[in-house]
Design an enzyme around this catalytic site. Structure first.
Site, PDB file in Angstrom:
ATOM      1  N   HIS A 188       2.093   2.262   0.166  1.00 30.50           N
ATOM      2  CA  HIS A 188       3.241   1.596   0.770  1.00 30.50           C
ATOM      3  C   HIS A 188       4.275   2.573   1.309  1.00 30.50           C
ATOM      4  CE1 HIS A 188       1.235  -1.924  -0.776  1.00 30.50           C
ATOM      5  NE2 HIS A 188       1.796  -2.508   0.253  1.00 30.50           N
ATOM      6  N   ARG A 295       5.936  -9.367   4.377  1.00 28.04           N
ATOM      7  CA  ARG A 295       5.532  -9.086   2.985  1.00 28.04           C
ATOM      8  C   ARG A 295       6.668  -9.540   2.061  1.00 28.04           C
ATOM      9  NH1 ARG A 295       2.885  -4.344   5.585  1.00 28.04           N
ATOM     10  NH2 ARG A 295       0.779  -4.174   4.735  1.00 28.04           N
ATOM     11  N   ARG A 331       3.975 -14.293   4.116  1.00 27.20           N
ATOM     12  CA  ARG A 331       2.965 -14.242   3.053  1.00 27.20           C
ATOM     13  C   ARG A 331       3.658 -14.502   1.729  1.00 27.20           C
ATOM     14  NH1 ARG A 331      -0.229  -8.750   2.164  1.00 27.20           N
ATOM     15  NH2 ARG A 331       1.705  -8.026   1.247  1.00 27.20           N
ATOM     16  N   GLU A 430      -8.862 -10.538   2.437  1.00 29.46           N
ATOM     17  CA  GLU A 430      -8.744  -9.142   2.030  1.00 29.46           C
ATOM     18  C   GLU A 430      -9.625  -8.814   0.832  1.00 29.46           C
ATOM     19  OE1 GLU A 430      -4.636  -8.254   1.063  1.00 29.46           O
ATOM     20  OE2 GLU A 430      -4.326 -10.201   0.148  1.00 29.46           O
ATOM     21  N   ASN A 453      -6.500  -3.322   4.657  1.00 30.75           N
ATOM     22  CA  ASN A 453      -6.192  -2.296   3.648  1.00 30.75           C
ATOM     23  C   ASN A 453      -6.922  -2.628   2.345  1.00 30.75           C
ATOM     24  OD1 ASN A 453      -4.379  -1.634   5.637  1.00 30.75           O
ATOM     25  ND2 ASN A 453      -2.624  -2.525   4.603  1.00 30.75           N
ATOM     26  N   ASP A 454      -6.729  -3.882   1.895  1.00 24.92           N
ATOM     27  CA  ASP A 454      -7.402  -4.269   0.652  1.00 24.92           C
ATOM     28  C   ASP A 454      -8.874  -4.571   0.888  1.00 24.92           C
ATOM     29  OD1 ASP A 454      -5.558  -4.042  -1.482  1.00 24.92           O
ATOM     30  OD2 ASP A 454      -4.411  -5.685  -0.612  1.00 24.92           O
ATOM     31  N   ARG A 464      -7.203   2.382  -2.739  1.00 23.05           N
ATOM     32  CA  ARG A 464      -6.436   2.791  -1.551  1.00 23.05           C
ATOM     33  C   ARG A 464      -5.274   3.711  -1.887  1.00 23.05           C
ATOM     34  NH1 ARG A 464      -3.349  -2.880   0.138  1.00 23.05           N
ATOM     35  NH2 ARG A 464      -1.744  -1.591   1.078  1.00 23.05           N
ATOM     36  N   CYS A 501      -3.991  -8.099  10.022  1.00 31.23           N
ATOM     37  CA  CYS A 501      -2.646  -7.586   9.749  1.00 31.23           C
ATOM     38  C   CYS A 501      -2.683  -6.302   8.919  1.00 31.23           C
ATOM     39  CB  CYS A 501      -1.787  -8.635   9.056  1.00 31.23           C
ATOM     40  SG  CYS A 501      -2.411  -9.121   7.443  1.00 31.23           S
TER      41      CYS A 501
END
Ligand code: PEP
Ligand code: MG
Length: 556
Positions: A188, A295, A331, A430, A453-454, A464, A501
């Protein structure tokens, strides 16, 4: 000149002084003192300085993250005024003839134990605050200068890595760049750097060196290089590069207001990823066609307690109003794994990324989920809201979520509170499970958004956050790209739209592939939108479709 190299996570060139932020634990040296009066005076002066530092932090936080989130600094100020705390420190100094640092340390330990033994969960949490304020006092008393990232002039921040909760404390206008010794491309901190559009380099081994603190430096984000005490040739070269990048950015401005359509007429929406309302300025500035990922967990991370329904309602309403009818995908809470707030009291897990995170937590603790859903539905009358659920693996999670939403809507109706009946519902894809059963999930939803990403981390079993497995966490892996293709096909077969996304959406090498697959929307860090639009405008999908699909989906 010293050159330190790492991996690029955000391009750009910045010049400025290095600020080395190391989170060393303080070791307190116990000393006998001659005069307890002098020592108490020293303690008093440190206490005053700490209160004033916290006041400054409060003022900064208020303009950046709002009053509710800034309150933590006021609470810390109040702790430094607490008579029991002050008296305990003074008594230890007078009775034991020892230095103020040691007296603060001992008092801190006693208070922490006392708070931890309390029944009330809120009070137990305060033990972390006692530690925090005591640590601040000890730093001032011992003359250490690592009290956080506070600077009145712009700086290049050098650190080991940053937790999402730490980043919310920065005065972001003072951060020129990030260089971290550890870190992963999709941590992040990296995502934050890209959202702020500042140069960032990770994995810069050896950079966390106190001697670099305050030295002039240049960061070249695209090359992943930090030059400390740069020589004249490097200064000239980097000045030129910075100018070139500025020209490129300026040239992209002419694409504002254009639609994102390929040469042969295929439309794709370019939306933006955000973490809070402050990011909307950059969303509008870069002409995003909507928000594809808000987020919302950052609203929780920035607070010291659960944000109330009204606080959340205010944030969602402001977002929808500012976007003036453009689609806003919010989300629901994706807390867990690296995104953690103490007040959730999550039990320690061996594998938090595989544990109680996101929708799992929301379904286990429906009161938290319902508060957020009520706030979202109340805000829905102020714009075009879509709600999206993270970390879905099974159909029953969607069915249960839809049941909870029905309850929330019934409650609001019976209370006479207005909400929109046109709220779109979608989920993140994800996990490999969600991708594989996307045909089943699609029957219940209006859209999908693929979180690469996930999806990459779970498909390839590579954390990650862990730079040691960086080469295994490969977003270009054929398995990941094939899963994306499956999801797009299943979405379209069932008549729903599908976007991406995750960070891969901003990867210009893959835009042709996503167009060839027929992806409907890409949600990117705001600063990447205009150059993605340029790429789209230059592409003729019908000419490249076959070759591109074959290149990425047929061969390893
Ligand atoms: C993702 O996993 O791709 C995603 C967009 O969510 P986050 O990065 O917040 O986990
Ligand atoms: Mg995710």
């Amino acid at each position: 000149m010293i050159t330190v190299s790492g991996r690029s996570v955000c391009a750009g060139v910045s010049f400025g002084p290095v600020f080395v932020f190391s989170r060393e634990e303080s070791t307190i040296k116990r000393r006998h003192i001659e005069s307890s009066d002098d020592e108490i005076a020293r303690f008093e002066s440190a206490r005053k300085q700490a209160i004033s530092e916290l006041g400054m932090l409060y003022d900064k936080a208020i303009s950046e993250v709002g009053e509710a989130n800034a309150m933590i600094f006021q609470i810390h100020q109040m702790m430094l005024e607490d008579l029991d705390y002050i008296e305990s420190i003074k008594n230890i100094i007078t009775d034991q003839f020892i230095n103020a640092e040691t007296a603060v340390g001992q008092t801190c330990d006693n208070f922490v134990q006392m708070f931890r033994a309390m029944d009330d969960a809120y009070m137990r949490e305060r033990s972390a605050d006692v530690k925090d304020v005591s640590e601040r006092l000890i730093k001032i008393l011992s003359g250490r200068d690592d009290g956080g990232i506070i600077s009145d002039k712009p700086i290049i921040v050098v650190t080991d890595d940053l937790a999402p909760s730490e980043t919310v404390q920065f005065d972001k206008s003072k951060i020129l760049a990030f260089v971290t010794e550890d870190g992963a491309t999709n941590s992040h901190t990296s995502i934050l750097a890209r959202t702020m559009n500042i140069p960032a380099v990770i994995g810069a081994k050896g950079v966390l060196n106190k001697d670099f603190h305050g030295k002039q430096a240049i960061i070249d984000g695209s090359e992943g290089t930090l030059y400390i005490d740069p020589d004249d040739t490097t200064i000239a070269k980097m000045t030129e590069k910075k100018k070139e990048l500025e020209c490129q950015t300026k040239a992209l401005q002419r694409l504002k207001g254009c639609k994102s359509v390929t040469k042969d007429g295929q439309k794709i929406e370019l939306y933006a990823n955000i973490a809070n309302v402050l990011d909307i300025a950059s969303v509008l500035n870069n002409d995003a066609e909507g928000i594809g990922l808000f987020r919302s967990e950052f609203l929780y991370l920035e607070n010291i307690d659960y944000p109330s329904e009204d606080v959340q309602f205010g944030v969602y309403k402001e977002t929808l109003l500012k976007m003036e009818g453009k689609r806003v995908v919010i989300r629901t809470l994706d807390i867990g794994a690296d995104k953690n707030a103490a007040y959730f009291h999550m039990p320690k897990e061996e594998n938090p990324a595989l544990g109680v995170r996101a929708i799992r937590l929301c379904l286990q603790r429906p009161e938290i989920f319902k508060t957020q859903l009520r706030a979202l539905y109340r805000a829905s009358v102020f714009g075009k809201l879509s709600i999206m659920f993270p970390m879905i693996t099974s159909e029953w999670e969607i069915l249960k979520t839809l049941e909870i939403i029905d309850e929330v809507k019934e409650e609001l109706s019976s209370e006479g509170i207005a909400f929109s009946n046109d709220v779109e519902l979608g989920c993140m894809i994800e996990t490999p499970a969600a991708a594989v059963i996307s045909d089943i999930l699609a029957k219940h939803l209006d859209f999908f958004s693929i979180g690469t990403n996930d999806l990459t981390q779970y498909t390839l079993a590579a954390d990650r956050q862990n730079s040691e497995v960086g080469e295994f966490c490969n977003m270009y892996h054929i398995s990941v790209l094939r899963l994306i293709d499956t999801v797009v096909k299943n979405a379209h077969k069932n008549g729903i739209w599908v976007g991406i996304c995750g960070e891969l959406a901003a990867d210009e090498n893959l835009i042709e592939l996503f167009l060839a697959m027929g992806v409907d929307e890409l949600s990117l860090t705001p600063s990447a939108i205009l150059s993605a639009r340029k790429k789209i405008l230059e592409t003729n999908v019908s000419e490249i479709r076959g070759v591109v699909l074959n290149k990425y989906l047929e061969r390893q």
